[in-house]
Enzyme design. Structure first.
Site, PDB file in Angstrom:
ATOM      1  N   LYS A  13      45.954  44.886  41.492  1.00  0.00           N
ATOM      2  CA  LYS A  13      44.930  44.953  40.427  1.00  0.00           C
ATOM      3  C   LYS A  13      44.114  46.239  40.543  1.00  0.00           C
ATOM      4  O   LYS A  13      43.900  46.939  39.563  1.00  0.00           O
ATOM      5  CB  LYS A  13      43.962  43.756  40.511  1.00  0.00           C
ATOM      6  CG  LYS A  13      44.614  42.407  40.367  1.00  0.00           C
ATOM      7  CD  LYS A  13      43.592  41.287  40.445  1.00  0.00           C
ATOM      8  CE  LYS A  13      42.856  41.200  41.770  1.00  0.00           C
ATOM      9  NZ  LYS A  13      43.713  40.847  42.921  1.00  0.00           N
ATOM     10  N   ARG A  88      36.634  35.256  39.066  1.00  0.00           N
ATOM     11  CA  ARG A  88      37.532  34.655  40.051  1.00  0.00           C
ATOM     12  C   ARG A  88      37.447  33.136  40.035  1.00  0.00           C
ATOM     13  O   ARG A  88      38.167  32.481  40.783  1.00  0.00           O
ATOM     14  CB  ARG A  88      37.153  35.151  41.440  1.00  0.00           C
ATOM     15  CG  ARG A  88      38.189  36.091  42.058  1.00  0.00           C
ATOM     16  CD  ARG A  88      37.671  36.465  43.412  1.00  0.00           C
ATOM     17  NE  ARG A  88      38.611  37.028  44.302  1.00  0.00           N
ATOM     18  CZ  ARG A  88      38.717  38.331  44.570  1.00  0.00           C
ATOM     19  NH1 ARG A  88      37.995  39.209  43.931  1.00  0.00           N
ATOM     20  NH2 ARG A  88      39.560  38.744  45.483  1.00  0.00           N
ATOM     21  N   ARG A 127      48.010  47.611  53.533  1.00  0.00           N
ATOM     22  CA  ARG A 127      46.957  48.246  52.731  1.00  0.00           C
ATOM     23  C   ARG A 127      45.967  48.970  53.642  1.00  0.00           C
ATOM     24  O   ARG A 127      45.576  48.467  54.687  1.00  0.00           O
ATOM     25  CB  ARG A 127      46.215  47.179  51.916  1.00  0.00           C
ATOM     26  CG  ARG A 127      44.964  47.738  51.241  1.00  0.00           C
ATOM     27  CD  ARG A 127      44.546  46.940  50.036  1.00  0.00           C
ATOM     28  NE  ARG A 127      44.150  45.580  50.350  1.00  0.00           N
ATOM     29  CZ  ARG A 127      43.785  44.692  49.418  1.00  0.00           C
ATOM     30  NH1 ARG A 127      43.784  45.029  48.140  1.00  0.00           N
ATOM     31  NH2 ARG A 127      43.435  43.476  49.769  1.00  0.00           N
ATOM     32  N   ARG A 160      41.265  46.526  56.166  1.00  0.00           N
ATOM     33  CA  ARG A 160      40.112  45.656  55.916  1.00  0.00           C
ATOM     34  C   ARG A 160      40.179  44.425  56.814  1.00  0.00           C
ATOM     35  O   ARG A 160      41.256  43.885  57.048  1.00  0.00           O
ATOM     36  CB  ARG A 160      40.110  45.210  54.447  1.00  0.00           C
ATOM     37  CG  ARG A 160      39.600  46.265  53.503  1.00  0.00           C
ATOM     38  CD  ARG A 160      39.894  45.971  52.054  1.00  0.00           C
ATOM     39  NE  ARG A 160      39.720  44.588  51.640  1.00  0.00           N
ATOM     40  CZ  ARG A 160      39.910  44.170  50.395  1.00  0.00           C
ATOM     41  NH1 ARG A 160      40.260  45.029  49.448  1.00  0.00           N
ATOM     42  NH2 ARG A 160      39.747  42.906  50.076  1.00  0.00           N
ATOM     43  N   ARG A 171      43.014  33.458  51.852  1.00  0.00           N
ATOM     44  CA  ARG A 171      42.674  34.054  50.561  1.00  0.00           C
ATOM     45  C   ARG A 171      43.690  33.659  49.487  1.00  0.00           C
ATOM     46  O   ARG A 171      43.328  33.450  48.330  1.00  0.00           O
ATOM     47  CB  ARG A 171      42.593  35.577  50.693  1.00  0.00           C
ATOM     48  CG  ARG A 171      41.412  36.006  51.561  1.00  0.00           C
ATOM     49  CD  ARG A 171      41.405  37.479  51.815  1.00  0.00           C
ATOM     50  NE  ARG A 171      41.154  38.235  50.609  1.00  0.00           N
ATOM     51  CZ  ARG A 171      41.467  39.521  50.455  1.00  0.00           C
ATOM     52  NH1 ARG A 171      42.037  40.177  51.420  1.00  0.00           N
ATOM     53  NH2 ARG A 171      41.181  40.128  49.333  1.00  0.00           N
TER      54      ARG A 171
HETATM   55  P1  ADP Z   1      44.437  44.088  44.646  1.00  0.00           P
HETATM   56  O1  ADP Z   1      43.384  44.978  44.041  1.00  0.00           O
HETATM   57  O2  ADP Z   1      45.127  43.220  43.636  1.00  0.00           O
HETATM   58  O3  ADP Z   1      43.929  43.300  45.830  1.00  0.00           O
HETATM   59  P2  ADP Z   1      45.619  46.609  45.555  1.00  0.00           P
HETATM   60  O4  ADP Z   1      45.667  47.427  44.295  1.00  0.00           O
HETATM   61  O5  ADP Z   1      44.610  46.972  46.568  1.00  0.00           O
HETATM   62  O6  ADP Z   1      45.581  45.032  45.215  1.00  0.00           O
HETATM   63  O7  ADP Z   1      47.091  46.681  46.190  1.00  0.00           O
HETATM   64  C1  ADP Z   1      47.398  46.012  47.429  1.00  0.00           C
HETATM   65  C2  ADP Z   1      48.309  46.896  48.283  1.00  0.00           C
HETATM   66  O8  ADP Z   1      49.593  47.003  47.681  1.00  0.00           O
HETATM   67  C3  ADP Z   1      47.785  48.321  48.451  1.00  0.00           C
HETATM   68  O9  ADP Z   1      48.090  48.761  49.746  1.00  0.00           O
HETATM   69  C4  ADP Z   1      48.555  49.125  47.385  1.00  0.00           C
HETATM   70  O10 ADP Z   1      48.692  50.493  47.758  1.00  0.00           O
HETATM   71  C5  ADP Z   1      49.890  48.385  47.336  1.00  0.00           C
HETATM   72  N1  ADP Z   1      50.475  48.342  45.991  1.00  0.00           N
HETATM   73  C6  ADP Z   1      49.839  48.238  44.796  1.00  0.00           C
HETATM   74  N2  ADP Z   1      50.711  48.200  43.769  1.00  0.00           N
HETATM   75  C7  ADP Z   1      51.957  48.258  44.334  1.00  0.00           C
HETATM   76  C8  ADP Z   1      53.294  48.239  43.809  1.00  0.00           C
HETATM   77  N3  ADP Z   1      53.516  48.135  42.495  1.00  0.00           N
HETATM   78  N4  ADP Z   1      54.304  48.303  44.698  1.00  0.00           N
HETATM   79  C9  ADP Z   1      54.070  48.390  46.038  1.00  0.00           C
HETATM   80  N5  ADP Z   1      52.852  48.415  46.595  1.00  0.00           N
HETATM   81  C10 ADP Z   1      51.800  48.343  45.749  1.00  0.00           C
HETATM   82  P1  AMP Z   2      38.699  42.017  46.641  1.00  0.00           P
HETATM   83  O1  AMP Z   2      38.275  43.380  47.044  1.00  0.00           O
HETATM   84  O2  AMP Z   2      38.715  41.823  45.144  1.00  0.00           O
HETATM   85  O3  AMP Z   2      39.995  41.585  47.284  1.00  0.00           O
HETATM   86  O4  AMP Z   2      37.560  41.012  47.161  1.00  0.00           O
HETATM   87  C1  AMP Z   2      37.285  40.877  48.550  1.00  0.00           C
HETATM   88  C2  AMP Z   2      36.416  39.642  48.778  1.00  0.00           C
HETATM   89  O5  AMP Z   2      35.146  39.808  48.096  1.00  0.00           O
HETATM   90  C3  AMP Z   2      36.966  38.317  48.258  1.00  0.00           C
HETATM   91  O6  AMP Z   2      37.865  37.713  49.159  1.00  0.00           O
HETATM   92  C4  AMP Z   2      35.655  37.507  48.087  1.00  0.00           C
HETATM   93  O7  AMP Z   2      35.171  37.048  49.327  1.00  0.00           O
HETATM   94  C5  AMP Z   2      34.690  38.562  47.573  1.00  0.00           C
HETATM   95  N1  AMP Z   2      34.676  38.640  46.101  1.00  0.00           N
HETATM   96  C6  AMP Z   2      35.068  39.709  45.327  1.00  0.00           C
HETATM   97  N2  AMP Z   2      34.928  39.434  44.025  1.00  0.00           N
HETATM   98  C7  AMP Z   2      34.470  38.154  43.949  1.00  0.00           C
HETATM   99  C8  AMP Z   2      34.142  37.267  42.875  1.00  0.00           C
HETATM  100  N3  AMP Z   2      34.292  37.630  41.588  1.00  0.00           N
HETATM  101  N4  AMP Z   2      33.681  36.021  43.183  1.00  0.00           N
HETATM  102  C9  AMP Z   2      33.533  35.645  44.460  1.00  0.00           C
HETATM  103  N5  AMP Z   2      33.836  36.403  45.519  1.00  0.00           N
HETATM  104  C10 AMP Z   2      34.302  37.649  45.277  1.00  0.00           C
END
Ligand code: ADP
Ligand code: AMP
Length: 214
Positions: A13, A88, A127, A160, A171
């Site tokens: 995302k 969420r 990541r 992270r 999660r």
């Molecule tokens: P989210 O925001 O949904 O938690 P991220 O955008 O941070 O996910 O992506 C999670 C991990 O997967 C990151 O390390 C990112 O670089 C990698 N990633 C994102 N999109 C792709 C893809 N299409 N193919 C492979 N790896 C990806």
């Molecule tokens: P993210 O960076 O989106 O993966 O979020 C990391 C963490 O932040 C999540 O696992 C939650 O603990 C918290 N968080 C982020 N966005 C929300 C939301 N909209 N509602 C509740 N918790 C959130």
């Protein structure tokens, strides 16, 4: 244009939201990034949020809603935004629908980035996040030019705390019970679009722009 990104944690995302923000000139708003910035700065909100985030749990709706409603007041939101990690829960989605309709507005798209659970653990263990600018990399799929250093700002890249395998399972569980119902919620509003998030980053982006440019 007002867009919500849906999908499991690690689905991509944030990666796609940043590209959408840059192409369409709208801000990328990630509640996770805002919480992490508050933790880094040691604010009261950061202290409260950290306890939930470290457990892989959601931050309570009340805190999250206060934060996001405040963010919407900033001038850069005038032409829309791409929301990443918010809403969420169903109460968060309902609060967003109400806040928008009170101003005579609505969301344009909810884009669900679909990735099966078995791919997620790999995505999250690889990541690396920049704590300075929120940049996201992957050690294999999207490696930075120099290991451990953010291409965009030179900040340090870290795994992270909540991307450690024991927290990832929790999660994913939270996602399935509390967030996945939003797919039906937005399907009901007629704005749901689905993309296959297992494709390469550029291909997923191509599929998203095809939807947004229609
Ligand atoms: P989210 O925001 O949904 O938690 P991220 O955008 O941070 O996910 O992506 C999670 C991990 O997967 C990151 O390390 C990112 O670089 C990698 N990633 C994102 N999109 C792709 C893809 N299409 N193919 C492979 N790896 C990806
Ligand atoms: P993210 O960076 O989106 O993966 O979020 C990391 C963490 O932040 C999540 O696992 C939650 O603990 C918290 N968080 C982020 N966005 C929300 C939301 N909209 N509602 C509740 N918790 C959130």
């Amino acid at each position: 244009m007002k867009i919500v990104m849906l999908g499991a944690p690690g689905a991509g995302k944030g990666t796609q939201a940043k590209m959408i923000a840059s192409k369409y000139g709208i801000p990328h708003i990630s509640t996770g990034d805002i919480f992490r910035a508050n933790i880094k700065e040691g604010t009261e909100l950061g202290k409260k949020a950290k306890a939930f985030m470290d457990q892989g749990a959601l931050v309570p709706d009340e805190l999250t809603l206060e934060l996001i409603m405040d963010r919407f007041k900033q001038a850069d939101c005038a032409n829309g935004y791409v929301l990443d990690g918010f809403p969420r829960t169903i109460p968060q989605a309902e609060a967003l629908t109400k806040a928008l309709s009170d101003e005579g507005g609505k969301l344009d798209y909810a884009i669900n980035v679909e990735v099966p659970d078995e791919n997620i653990v790999n995505r999250m263990s690889g990541r690396r996040a920049c704590l300075s600018c929120g940049g996201t990399y992957h050690v294999v799929f999207n490696a930075p030019k120099k290991e451990g250093v953010c291409d965009a700002c030179g900040g340090e890249l870290v795994l992270r705390d909540d991307d450690k395998p024991e927290t990832v399972a929790k999660r994913l569980d939270v996602y399935h019970t509390q967030t996945q119902p939003l797919i039906d919620y937005y399907a009901g509003q007629g704005i749901l679009k689905e993309v296959d998030g297992t494709k390469e980053v550029a291909e997923v982006f191509g599929d998203i722009t095809a939807i947004l440019d229609k």
